[in-house]
Design a protein around this motif. Structure first.
Motif, PDB file in Angstrom:
ATOM      1  N   LEU A   1      13.350  -8.462  13.458  1.00 52.33           N
ATOM      2  CA  LEU A   1      13.717  -8.607  12.047  1.00 52.33           C
ATOM      3  C   LEU A   1      12.591  -9.311  11.301  1.00 52.33           C
ATOM      4  O   LEU A   1      12.256 -10.458  11.620  1.00 52.33           O
ATOM      5  N   THR A   2      12.020  -8.635  10.311  1.00 48.01           N
ATOM      6  CA  THR A   2      10.949  -9.259   9.534  1.00 48.01           C
ATOM      7  C   THR A   2      10.853  -8.657   8.131  1.00 48.01           C
ATOM      8  O   THR A   2      11.161  -7.474   7.939  1.00 48.01           O
TER       9      THR A   2
ATOM     10  N   VAL B   1      12.327  -0.754  21.337  1.00 49.03           N
ATOM     11  CA  VAL B   1      12.269  -1.826  20.339  1.00 49.03           C
ATOM     12  C   VAL B   1      12.410  -1.194  18.953  1.00 49.03           C
ATOM     13  O   VAL B   1      11.621  -0.311  18.593  1.00 49.03           O
ATOM     14  N   THR B   2      13.417  -1.614  18.221  1.00 47.71           N
ATOM     15  CA  THR B   2      13.608  -1.159  16.838  1.00 47.71           C
ATOM     16  C   THR B   2      13.142  -2.270  15.914  1.00 47.71           C
ATOM     17  O   THR B   2      13.589  -3.415  16.035  1.00 47.71           O
ATOM     18  N   ILE B   3      12.226  -1.923  15.026  1.00 47.72           N
ATOM     19  CA  ILE B   3      11.641  -2.919  14.128  1.00 47.72           C
ATOM     20  C   ILE B   3      12.134  -2.680  12.701  1.00 47.72           C
ATOM     21  O   ILE B   3      11.925  -1.604  12.134  1.00 47.72           O
ATOM     22  N   ILE B   4      12.796  -3.680  12.139  1.00 46.82           N
ATOM     23  CA  ILE B   4      13.224  -3.625  10.743  1.00 46.82           C
ATOM     24  C   ILE B   4      12.230  -4.458   9.947  1.00 46.82           C
ATOM     25  O   ILE B   4      12.206  -5.691  10.058  1.00 46.82           O
ATOM     26  N   ALA B   5      11.387  -3.792   9.160  1.00 48.33           N
ATOM     27  CA  ALA B   5      10.312  -4.459   8.418  1.00 48.33           C
ATOM     28  C   ALA B   5      10.408  -4.113   6.943  1.00 48.33           C
ATOM     29  O   ALA B   5      11.054  -3.142   6.555  1.00 48.33           O
ATOM     30  N   ARG B   6       9.754  -4.935   6.123  1.00 46.53           N
ATOM     31  CA  ARG B   6       9.803  -4.725   4.666  1.00 46.53           C
ATOM     32  C   ARG B   6       9.385  -3.304   4.300  1.00 46.53           C
ATOM     33  O   ARG B   6      10.049  -2.633   3.509  1.00 46.53           O
ATOM     34  N   ALA B   7       8.281  -2.845   4.863  1.00 51.04           N
ATOM     35  CA  ALA B   7       7.792  -1.494   4.572  1.00 51.04           C
ATOM     36  C   ALA B   7       6.810  -1.081   5.657  1.00 51.04           C
ATOM     37  O   ALA B   7       6.329  -1.906   6.434  1.00 51.04           O
TER      38      ALA B   7
ATOM     39  N   ILE C   1      12.366   0.976  11.030  1.00 50.31           N
ATOM     40  CA  ILE C   1      13.407   1.012  10.004  1.00 50.31           C
ATOM     41  C   ILE C   1      12.939   0.134   8.836  1.00 50.31           C
ATOM     42  O   ILE C   1      12.364  -0.934   9.058  1.00 50.31           O
ATOM     43  N   SER C   2      13.209   0.572   7.615  1.00 51.36           N
ATOM     44  CA  SER C   2      12.854  -0.234   6.443  1.00 51.36           C
ATOM     45  C   SER C   2      13.934  -1.274   6.180  1.00 51.36           C
ATOM     46  O   SER C   2      15.131  -1.008   6.366  1.00 51.36           O
ATOM     47  N   ALA C   3      13.518  -2.448   5.738  1.00 48.06           N
ATOM     48  CA  ALA C   3      14.426  -3.571   5.506  1.00 48.06           C
ATOM     49  C   ALA C   3      15.393  -3.269   4.369  1.00 48.06           C
ATOM     50  O   ALA C   3      15.147  -2.383   3.546  1.00 48.06           O
ATOM     51  N   PRO C   4      16.513  -4.002   4.297  1.00 43.70           N
ATOM     52  CA  PRO C   4      17.469  -3.791   3.207  1.00 43.70           C
ATOM     53  C   PRO C   4      16.784  -3.839   1.846  1.00 43.70           C
ATOM     54  O   PRO C   4      15.902  -4.678   1.611  1.00 43.70           O
ATOM     55  N   TYR C   5      17.221  -2.960   0.964  1.00 40.37           N
ATOM     56  CA  TYR C   5      16.623  -2.883  -0.366  1.00 40.37           C
ATOM     57  C   TYR C   5      17.183  -3.981  -1.270  1.00 40.37           C
ATOM     58  O   TYR C   5      16.454  -4.610  -2.027  1.00 40.37           O
ATOM     59  N   THR C   6      18.486  -4.226  -1.192  1.00 43.04           N
ATOM     60  CA  THR C   6      19.149  -5.223  -2.024  1.00 43.04           C
ATOM     61  C   THR C   6      19.284  -6.534  -1.261  1.00 43.04           C
ATOM     62  O   THR C   6      19.699  -6.550  -0.107  1.00 43.04           O
ATOM     63  N   ASP C   7      18.933  -7.661  -1.920  1.00 40.35           N
ATOM     64  CA  ASP C   7      19.054  -8.990  -1.298  1.00 40.35           C
ATOM     65  C   ASP C   7      18.437  -9.011   0.096  1.00 40.35           C
ATOM     66  O   ASP C   7      19.092  -9.380   1.078  1.00 40.35           O
ATOM     67  N   MET C   8      17.177  -8.625   0.170  1.00 38.74           N
ATOM     68  CA  MET C   8      16.540  -8.411   1.473  1.00 38.74           C
ATOM     69  C   MET C   8      16.654  -9.601   2.419  1.00 38.74           C
ATOM     70  O   MET C   8      17.144  -9.468   3.551  1.00 38.74           O
ATOM     71  N   GLN C   9      16.219 -10.785   1.962  1.00 42.10           N
ATOM     72  CA  GLN C   9      16.231 -11.944   2.856  1.00 42.10           C
ATOM     73  C   GLN C   9      17.647 -12.291   3.310  1.00 42.10           C
ATOM     74  O   GLN C   9      17.886 -12.581   4.488  1.00 42.10           O
TER      75      GLN C   9
ATOM     76  N   PHE D   1      14.486 -14.397  12.663  1.00 42.41           N
ATOM     77  CA  PHE D   1      14.163 -13.653  11.446  1.00 42.41           C
ATOM     78  C   PHE D   1      12.808 -14.145  10.962  1.00 42.41           C
ATOM     79  O   PHE D   1      12.665 -15.293  10.560  1.00 42.41           O
ATOM     80  N   TYR D   2      11.807 -13.265  11.017  1.00 40.72           N
ATOM     81  CA  TYR D   2      10.448 -13.621  10.611  1.00 40.72           C
ATOM     82  C   TYR D   2      10.267 -13.284   9.135  1.00 40.72           C
ATOM     83  O   TYR D   2       9.945 -12.149   8.769  1.00 40.72           O
TER      84      TYR D   2
END
Length: 511
Positions: A224-225, A254-260, A283-291, A305-306
């Protein structure tokens, strides 16, 4: 070129503002009730009677009229933000309240009977009294059949109403029900134990379930980053070192959820999936309220969570990886299911406590609704109402209705129901003194529904509306109408006119 402003004052301003509001109100109000009209929208090429969707697509050529339309539309948007239903009711009420209120203000040289401040104060006082009467009328839902009836009223489809009502009953009052379109010919409900985000994979080449057009990964480590992974040399090497460490500890995915992700790093992931010992899924990070939503994911999946605000890719450690039992991702959303063990439950309970603390101090109704939905996901998972139909257009129409219905049913479960089709407001209106400003506007919903129905139309006893939806629609309608009614002028930016319109109006192009 300097920005030109249009300034309208007095009668001219009020007439144009009123005309814009009237156009919106008449269009949206015509969709009310079982015999209401549908609008065909250019966006999505779909029929709908969803008030806020229609309102968002409307635009007028006259700038001041457009401003009036926007002012009234605010009632629908605010209602949708808070309860996700009742937007047509809000606009219908707001227009009727505005018409009634404007009679008391000065116009055409006639001195007003009330000052704007007095008018606003009166509307608010009456609204509070009517809200209390709504609460007194409200009846708590105690059976599954009552909840199904609420769903049928909202969705205007018996079979889909049965699905929605039954699913919410199973989830409970606070359970989260979401609507989505499916390519299937029939609608269905899927119970999901997991958490959903509003982003997915960056390319369809990652799809491994062709039939469902999804990327599905079982038993995978999770990173998660909010750092963007874009540099194929430096960024990718740091990710590579982490994956090598994961491989040594026995992980194969390994599934990586990153900003972009950049095109280069996406291609590197694809090559790795085809050839690598450890598969890397981006995978791209959540669009709404990302952090904030990343912290929700951390509660469900574990690990670190990085955050890009205080971490770099140099900080990545293999013991900072979380674990998902299953990931199901599409282009614009993804669902993650974590372990069902004591540690996971403890993390979730701690996160829920944090969110509930935020809920008490949150100022925005939209934010409150969002937090409540996130809490529901964390505590109970959620259910998906998959809206299907043999016809694409019918599926889109049903989906719009289902979107409203899932919100209406939850509201009905939480605060009870009152007589539907405008009858609740009608009964309250009949109990109010004749000098009440809101007495006449409260009849507008019932009268509009009856006007489009056959003469022998009867509102049956089982037809009931969520008290919460009517309460919020009235509140937002009063707020929009009160502020709009007091307007005595308008300033708006002049929009560029097409050449043919300029020529038609004999405008000197040298000016």
């Amino acid at each position: 070129m300097a920005i030109r402003k249009i300034i309208a004052i007095g009668v001219e301003a009020r007439n144009k503002l009123t005309k814009g509001a009237q156009i919106l109100a008449e269009a949206v109000s015509s969709t009310l009730g079982p015999y209401g009209a549908n609008f065909f929208l250019e966006k999505g090429h779909r029929p709908t009677n969803d008030g806020v969707k229609i309102a968002r697509e409307m635009s007028l050529t006259d700038e001041v009229e457009n401003l009036g339309m926007f002012a009234l539309r605010e009632a629908a948007i605010k209602t949708n933000d808070e309860v996700g239903d009742g937007t047509t009711t809000a606009i219908t009420l707001a227009w009727s309240i505005y018409k009634e209120a404007s009679r008391f203000l000065s116009k055409d040289g006639v001195v007003g009977k009330k000052t704007p401040a007095e008018l606003v104060k009166q509307i608010e006082k009456e609204r509070k009294e009517i809200t209390e009467k709504l609460k007194e009328q409200s009846v708590t839902i105690t059976t599954k059949e009552e909840l199904i009836n609420s769903a049928r009223v909202a969705v205007e489809d018996r079979d889909l109403g049965d699905l929605i009502g039954s699913a919410q009953w199973e989830l409970g009052k606070d359970g989260l029900l979401l609507a989505e379109e499916t390519a299937e010919r029939e609608s269905s409900v899927e119970r999901v134990k997991g958490i959903r985000i509003d982003n997915g994979f960056g390319t369809s080449q990652l799809v491994n379930n062709v039939e469902k057009q999804t990327l599905e990964v079982d038993d995978t480590k999770i990173l998660l980053t909010t750092i963007t992974i874009k540099d194929i040399v430096n960024d990718w090497q740091k990710v590579g070192r982490l994956v090598e460490s994961a491989a040594k500890s026995g992980s194969s995915r390994v599934t990586i959820i990153a900003r972009a992700w950049s095109d280069d790093t996406i291609r590197a992931c694809l090559e790795n999936i085809n050839k690598g010992a450890v598969k890397i899924y981006p995978i791209s990070a959540p669009y709404t309220d990302m952090q904030e939503r990343m912290k929700d994911l951390q509660a469900v999946l574990g690990g670190e969570f990085y955050d890009s605000e205080n971490s770099t890719l140099d900080d990545l450690r293999v013991d900072g990886l979380g674990q998902a039992q299953k990931v199901v991702a599409r282009r614009y959303d993804a669902i993650f299911t974590g372990k069902n063990d004591v540690l996971t439950q403890a993390r979730i309970q701690k996160r829920v406590a944090e969110l509930k603390e935020k809920l008490t101090g949150s100022a925005s109704e939209f934010e409150k609704k969002s937090i409540q939905e996130r809490i529901a996901q964390l505590e109970n998972g959620f259910s998906l109402v998959k809206v299907g139909s043999p016809s694409d257009m019918e599926r889109k129409r049903l989906y719009d209705k289902a979107e409203d219905a899932v919100n209406a049913v939850r509201a009905a479960f939480q605060e009870g129901t009152v007589k539907g089709a405008g009858l609740a407001f009608k009964e309250i209106s009949e109990s109010l003194p004749d000098d009440y400003l809101l007495k006449r506007p409260l009849l507008s919903i019932y009268e509009q529904i009856k006007s489009s129905a056959p003469s022998d139309f009867v509102i049956e006893d089982w037809v009931r509306d969520p008290a919460m939806v009517l309460r919020v629609a009235l509140e937002k309608a009063c707020a929009a109408a009160a502020s709009f009614a007091t307007a005595g002028g308008a300033i708006v930016q002049e929009e560029p006119k097409p050449l043919d319109m300029l020529l038609k109006n004999n405008v000197n192009l040298k000016d």
